[in-house]
Scaffold this active site. Structure first.
Site, PDB file in Angstrom:
ATOM      1  N   CYS A 122       4.385  -7.941 -22.416  1.00 57.14           N
ATOM      2  CA  CYS A 122       3.061  -7.475 -22.020  1.00 57.14           C
ATOM      3  C   CYS A 122       3.175  -6.117 -21.330  1.00 57.14           C
ATOM      4  O   CYS A 122       4.095  -5.882 -20.551  1.00 57.14           O
ATOM      5  CB  CYS A 122       2.417  -8.487 -21.079  1.00 57.14           C
ATOM      6  SG  CYS A 122       0.840  -7.957 -20.397  1.00 57.14           S
ATOM      7  N   GLN A 164     -14.464  -2.135  -8.670  1.00 58.27           N
ATOM      8  CA  GLN A 164     -13.056  -2.114  -8.283  1.00 58.27           C
ATOM      9  C   GLN A 164     -12.405  -3.412  -8.739  1.00 58.27           C
ATOM     10  O   GLN A 164     -12.984  -4.493  -8.594  1.00 58.27           O
ATOM     11  CB  GLN A 164     -12.914  -1.946  -6.773  1.00 58.27           C
ATOM     12  CG  GLN A 164     -13.460  -0.633  -6.245  1.00 58.27           C
ATOM     13  CD  GLN A 164     -12.607   0.573  -6.625  1.00 58.27           C
ATOM     14  OE1 GLN A 164     -11.564   0.438  -7.266  1.00 58.27           O
ATOM     15  NE2 GLN A 164     -13.050   1.742  -6.229  1.00 58.27           N
ATOM     16  N   GLU A 174     -24.417  10.126  -8.546  1.00 57.28           N
ATOM     17  CA  GLU A 174     -23.646   9.450  -9.593  1.00 57.28           C
ATOM     18  C   GLU A 174     -24.090   9.995 -10.944  1.00 57.28           C
ATOM     19  O   GLU A 174     -25.292  10.207 -11.166  1.00 57.28           O
ATOM     20  CB  GLU A 174     -23.874   7.940  -9.514  1.00 57.28           C
ATOM     21  CG  GLU A 174     -23.380   7.126 -10.689  1.00 57.28           C
ATOM     22  CD  GLU A 174     -21.879   7.227 -10.909  1.00 57.28           C
ATOM     23  OE1 GLU A 174     -21.471   7.479 -12.055  1.00 57.28           O
ATOM     24  OE2 GLU A 174     -21.125   7.071  -9.937  1.00 57.28           O
ATOM     25  N   ASN A 208     -21.360   0.670  -3.860  1.00 55.97           N
ATOM     26  CA  ASN A 208     -20.281  -0.095  -3.228  1.00 55.97           C
ATOM     27  C   ASN A 208     -19.981   0.362  -1.803  1.00 55.97           C
ATOM     28  O   ASN A 208     -19.726  -0.463  -0.920  1.00 55.97           O
ATOM     29  CB  ASN A 208     -19.016   0.012  -4.091  1.00 55.97           C
ATOM     30  CG  ASN A 208     -17.867  -0.813  -3.573  1.00 55.97           C
ATOM     31  OD1 ASN A 208     -17.960  -2.038  -3.483  1.00 55.97           O
ATOM     32  ND2 ASN A 208     -16.769  -0.164  -3.222  1.00 55.97           N
ATOM     33  N   ASP A 230     -15.349   9.477  -4.071  1.00 55.00           N
ATOM     34  CA  ASP A 230     -14.709   8.349  -4.752  1.00 55.00           C
ATOM     35  C   ASP A 230     -14.704   8.642  -6.250  1.00 55.00           C
ATOM     36  O   ASP A 230     -15.363   7.957  -7.029  1.00 55.00           O
ATOM     37  CB  ASP A 230     -15.452   7.052  -4.439  1.00 55.00           C
ATOM     38  CG  ASP A 230     -14.800   5.830  -5.079  1.00 55.00           C
ATOM     39  OD1 ASP A 230     -13.622   5.918  -5.477  1.00 55.00           O
ATOM     40  OD2 ASP A 230     -15.485   4.788  -5.193  1.00 55.00           O
ATOM     41  N   CYS A 252       5.751 -13.966 -14.444  1.00 55.61           N
ATOM     42  CA  CYS A 252       5.086 -14.108 -15.738  1.00 55.61           C
ATOM     43  C   CYS A 252       6.116 -14.290 -16.850  1.00 55.61           C
ATOM     44  O   CYS A 252       7.047 -13.495 -16.963  1.00 55.61           O
ATOM     45  CB  CYS A 252       4.232 -12.881 -16.014  1.00 55.61           C
ATOM     46  SG  CYS A 252       3.403 -12.924 -17.616  1.00 55.61           S
ATOM     47  N   CYS A 262      -8.085   7.105  -7.025  1.00 58.55           N
ATOM     48  CA  CYS A 262      -7.311   6.265  -7.945  1.00 58.55           C
ATOM     49  C   CYS A 262      -6.213   7.071  -8.634  1.00 58.55           C
ATOM     50  O   CYS A 262      -5.580   6.582  -9.567  1.00 58.55           O
ATOM     51  CB  CYS A 262      -8.226   5.613  -8.980  1.00 58.55           C
ATOM     52  SG  CYS A 262      -9.137   6.777 -10.009  1.00 58.55           S
ATOM     53  N   ASP A 288     -24.541  15.302 -12.323  1.00 59.68           N
ATOM     54  CA  ASP A 288     -23.235  15.629 -12.884  1.00 59.68           C
ATOM     55  C   ASP A 288     -22.482  16.410 -11.821  1.00 59.68           C
ATOM     56  O   ASP A 288     -22.733  17.606 -11.611  1.00 59.68           O
ATOM     57  CB  ASP A 288     -23.398  16.454 -14.154  1.00 59.68           C
ATOM     58  CG  ASP A 288     -22.065  16.837 -14.789  1.00 59.68           C
ATOM     59  OD1 ASP A 288     -21.003  16.627 -14.156  1.00 59.68           O
ATOM     60  OD2 ASP A 288     -22.092  17.372 -15.916  1.00 59.68           O
TER      61      ASP A 288
END
Length: 450
Positions: free
Chosen positions: A93, A287, A337, A321, A382, A87, A408, A365
């Site tokens: 950036c 994702q 969820e 998902n 997840d 890049c 994550c 929750d």
């Protein structure tokens, strides 16, 4: 002769230099966040853009009690794993902080960090240390949020935030974006700049939709501060039609309005191995890497399709998902969820796919209510970056045979793994996930049994 390095020299531009003199340093390793680690005089220092084994020239820019920060000036002896960034604006950036390191070395680093954290925090070593789930090094990203700024003087800018700053770097094209999106910012910027009232725009989201036959379509979502004037609305709608892009306009706390769509179907994405297409609405969490998401779904289905697993809880299930591929594989799935809109989307996807008899979804929750129903054979976690502390405690108090964890944030994964380990769970498998190549960000998958 010194090889000049311009990248990353602006990263710490707000720090006040403590010394005007450069020093020669040797880089020991990479820190978890991808900076070079040095030890002049025995004190730890960090140098963005430096790689292990390199001899560098650097300048001290900030002193702290336990560590110092340096600015990279030159590379005297380069690592064989150093590459030229693809890049042209990487030094400004703030998106790609490891583009100077070859892709295989990035994966080696992420795998080592993940295993070290799991061992140090949870005292666990995987029975099967799996290879990382790989991504193409470029052209992988199917979602992006672009900032928009209209200065008092000068041209408006659409792009990413500058490293170490809130300034916006105007973006003509981005090599990590999906090819459908890569050059779209450069074409969109003059259209937005030509609006009669450009300050009505807050920011822009770009996403890739896939039709049933696999054809990709760009999705353009303009987040507005105020409703667009009629002529401005017509201008952006004309751009979307010319680009063959979905166009959505959204005001805060209101459902996005679809102004133009290039095909009758709602936006969606494919999970080919499961024979599914899941629909979404702009602003929904997806994702960011389509290829890696498919690999994660395959891995979860493989892990949870073993003997004795019939009923699964999918915690933090989003729009289905993982839950819907598991249901398509014949399992009974209950998805929880916290976002009611995503639960609605999951239910709609289940009904459209004929899976609502095996996949049921509820709003919950999970930080406040982590209770699990009786008769569950496996739990899939997840969570967001904050992890799943309440559920880990619930699983420790009331164990299930199998826990799959998609993370994550390795720090919270390993924190929760320590709780599971204390309750007798074994770490069967562990894999780094290459969700965002060219960055130091690490994602992971882990399988626990008891």
């Amino acid at each position: 002769m010194l090889r000049r390095v311009d990248s990353w020299t602006r990263t710490l531009r707000h720090a006040k230099p403590s010394s005007s003199e450069s020093v020669r340093l040797v880089v020991e390793r990479l820190s978890h966040e991808g900076r070079g680690v040095v030890r002049p005089g025995g004190k730890v220092g960090f140098v963005a853009g430096a790689l292990p084994g390199e001899s560098i020239e650097a300048r001290l820019v900030e002193r702290h009690r336990r560590f110092d920060e340096y600015r990279l000036l030159d590379v005297v002896e380069a690592s064989p794993r150093r590459v030229t960034p693809a890049c042209p604006i990487v030094e400004r950036c703030g998106g790609c902080d490891l583009q100077h390191l070859d892709h295989d070395a990035q994966l080696d680093h992420k795998t080592a960090v993940l295993r070290e954290l799991m061992s140090r925090t949870a005292g666990l070593e995987p029975a099967v240390p799996e290879a990382p789930l790989r991504s193409p090094p470029f052209g992988y990203r199917r979602r992006a949020r672009l900032a928009w700024h209209v200065p008092r003087r000068g041209a408006p800018r659409l792009g990413f935030r500058q490293a170490g700053s809130r300034e916006i770097v105007a973006l003509a094209a981005c090599p990590v974006l999906d090819p459908v999106l890569a050059s779209l910012p450069g074409r969109l910027q003059p259209v937005l700049a030509s609006l009669r009232r450009p300050r009505q725009l807050g920011h822009v989201e770009l996403t890739v939709s896939e039709s049933g036959d696999g054809r990709p379509w760009p999705v353009l979502y303009l987040h507005l501060v105020e409703a667009l004037a009629a002529e401005d609305r017509a201008r952006v709608a004309g751009f979307a039609a010319a680009e063959g892009a979905y166009l959505y306009l959204g005001l805060a706390d209101q459902r996005a309005e679809c102004v133009y769509r290039p095909e009758p179907q709602a936006p969606g994405y494919l999970l080919p191995e499961s024979g599914l297409r899941l629909t979404f609405e702009p602003g929904d969490f997806l994702q960011g890497n389509a290829a890696v998401n498919r690999a994660m779904v395959r891995r979860v289905v493989e892990w949870l399709s073993g003997d004795g697993v019939r009923r699964v809880v999918d915690a933090f299930c989003g729009l289905g998902n993982f839950a819907l591929p598991l249901a398509a594989a014949g399992l009974a799935v209950e998805g929880y969820e916290g976002d009611a809109a995503l639960v609605d989307r999951a239910r709609r996807n289940a009904a459209d796919l004929g899976l609502d008899d095996r996949a049921r979804f509820s709003v919950r929750d999970l930080d406040a209510d982590a209770g699990l129903p009786d008769g569950v054979d496996a739990v899939l976690l997840d969570p967001p970056r904050t992890g799943a502390a309440a559920l880990a405690a619930a699983l420790a108090a009331r164990p299930v045979p199998v826990v799959a964890y998609v993370s994550c944030a390795p720090a919270t994964l390993t924190r929760d793994a320590a709780v599971l380990a204390g309750a007798g769970y074994r770490l069967e498998r562990l894999a780094a996930v290459d969700m965002f190549p060219q960055t130091a960000h690490i994602e992971a998958m882990a399988l626990f049994t008891r």
